[in-house]
Design a protein around this motif. Structure first.
Motif, PDB file in Angstrom:
ATOM      1  N   TYR A  47     -19.232  -5.726   7.687  1.00 47.59           N
ATOM      2  CA  TYR A  47     -19.628  -5.516   6.295  1.00 47.59           C
ATOM      3  C   TYR A  47     -19.855  -6.819   5.520  1.00 47.59           C
ATOM      4  N   ARG A  48     -19.539  -7.971   6.143  1.00 47.37           N
ATOM      5  CA  ARG A  48     -19.654  -9.245   5.423  1.00 47.37           C
ATOM      6  C   ARG A  48     -20.204 -10.329   6.337  1.00 47.37           C
ATOM      7  N   THR A  49     -21.090 -11.152   5.814  1.00 48.29           N
ATOM      8  CA  THR A  49     -21.594 -12.306   6.542  1.00 48.29           C
ATOM      9  C   THR A  49     -21.592 -13.519   5.613  1.00 48.29           C
ATOM     10  N   VAL A  50     -21.049 -14.616   6.082  1.00 47.33           N
ATOM     11  CA  VAL A  50     -21.011 -15.861   5.308  1.00 47.33           C
ATOM     12  C   VAL A  50     -21.795 -16.897   6.105  1.00 47.33           C
ATOM     13  N   LYS A  51     -23.036 -17.122   5.700  1.00 51.38           N
ATOM     14  CA  LYS A  51     -23.915 -18.057   6.399  1.00 51.38           C
ATOM     15  C   LYS A  51     -24.005 -19.353   5.604  1.00 51.38           C
ATOM     16  N   VAL A  52     -23.389 -20.405   6.133  1.00 51.04           N
ATOM     17  CA  VAL A  52     -23.409 -21.714   5.483  1.00 51.04           C
ATOM     18  C   VAL A  52     -24.655 -22.485   5.886  1.00 51.04           C
ATOM     19  N   ALA A  53     -25.053 -22.355   7.147  1.00 52.52           N
ATOM     20  CA  ALA A  53     -26.241 -23.007   7.681  1.00 52.52           C
ATOM     21  C   ALA A  53     -26.696 -22.209   8.887  1.00 52.52           C
ATOM     22  N   ASP A  54     -27.792 -22.615   9.493  1.00 55.81           N
ATOM     23  CA  ASP A  54     -28.276 -21.910  10.676  1.00 55.81           C
ATOM     24  C   ASP A  54     -27.216 -21.933  11.771  1.00 55.81           C
ATOM     25  N   LYS A  55     -26.835 -20.743  12.230  1.00 57.92           N
ATOM     26  CA  LYS A  55     -25.821 -20.586  13.272  1.00 57.92           C
ATOM     27  C   LYS A  55     -24.506 -21.277  12.905  1.00 57.92           C
ATOM     28  N   PHE A  56     -24.126 -21.147  11.633  1.00 60.66           N
ATOM     29  CA  PHE A  56     -22.862 -21.727  11.164  1.00 60.66           C
ATOM     30  C   PHE A  56     -22.316 -20.882  10.013  1.00 60.66           C
ATOM     31  N   GLY A  57     -21.119 -20.350  10.208  1.00 57.67           N
ATOM     32  CA  GLY A  57     -20.474 -19.512   9.201  1.00 57.67           C
ATOM     33  C   GLY A  57     -19.548 -18.527   9.890  1.00 57.67           C
ATOM     34  N   PHE A  58     -19.462 -17.295   9.395  1.00 56.37           N
ATOM     35  CA  PHE A  58     -18.680 -16.277  10.085  1.00 56.37           C
ATOM     36  C   PHE A  58     -19.133 -14.889   9.647  1.00 56.37           C
ATOM     37  N   ILE A  59     -18.782 -13.893  10.462  1.00 55.26           N
ATOM     38  CA  ILE A  59     -19.036 -12.500  10.121  1.00 55.26           C
ATOM     39  C   ILE A  59     -17.703 -11.765  10.129  1.00 55.26           C
ATOM     40  N   GLN A  60     -17.616 -10.680   9.364  1.00 54.67           N
ATOM     41  CA  GLN A  60     -16.333  -9.989   9.203  1.00 54.67           C
ATOM     42  C   GLN A  60     -16.502  -8.484   9.392  1.00 54.67           C
TER      43      GLN A  60
END
Length: 208
Positions: free
Chosen positions: A79-92
């Protein structure tokens, strides 16, 4: 970009590899390798296979397996995606406080205790205060050492409890990271990070 700078700054604090020639460490033998358990997440975007550290992070891995074995994760969603950069961040993903699915909280296992770090593909348990983790989980995209425990930091320096990693289906994780979000859903720092539509997890099963 603040989160990205924080994560990258933490990465720069890691020691550089030794330049002197050293004999490579021997590969672990099957007898010495810590016990693990593979689990498959069949999602509407495809399959993700996790390898859980049942020996190194027994409390946290066992908690996830309880949710899986009792079918409490079947039908839930990313239900959540935190995309800081291309292929960098996290999903929840997780039970999202559903009283019919949620289990009691577990003791926190810091990375300094388990040795299981927040590397690319790491699965970790979301929490508030230490000892409050239940059925919410994140998958890291890119190495994120700033999420590990760090005793040198003030206050709550115990980080998050990583307990395994993705061994198949990282391409599915990338697709979820890039999936569309609602510009208005979510509160506080989570505003704009909520997936729209959510990405369903059809079933979660152990892999023999």
């Amino acid at each position: 970009m603040t989160l990205r700078r924080t994560l990258l700054a933490a990465a720069l604090l890691l020691p550089l590899p030794a330049l002197a020639q050293e004999a490579p460490a021997p590969a672990p033998t099957p007898a010495s390798k810590p016990a693990t358990q593979k689990v498959a997440l069949d999602t509407s975007f495809g399959r993700i296979v996790l390898e859980l550290e049942t020996e190194r992070a027994p409390i946290t891995a066992r908690n996830f397996l309880r949710y899986a074995d009792q079918k409490r994760l079947d039908g839930i969603a990313f239900y959540r995606t935190v995309k800081v950069a291309d292929k960098f961040g996290f999903i929840q993903f997780g039970v999202d406080n559903d009283p019919k699915r949620i289990l009691p909280p577990i003791k926190h296992e810091p990375t300094t205790q388990t040795g299981v770090k927040h590397v690319n593909g790491a699965i970790s348990t979301a929490r508030l205060a230490p000892g409050t983790a239940r059925g919410e989980f994140t998958i890291s995209v890119g190495d994120q050492p700033s999420l590990d425990a760090d005793p040198s930091k003030p206050g709550d320096n115990l980080g998050y409890a990583a307990f395994g990693k993705v061994v198949e289906g990282m391409d599915v994780v990338w697709k979820i990271l890039d999936a569309p979000t609602s510009p208005t859903a979510g509160e506080g720092v989570m505003k704009g990070q909520m997936l729209s539509p959510k990405i369903r997890i059809l079933k979660v099963t152990r892999v023999p």
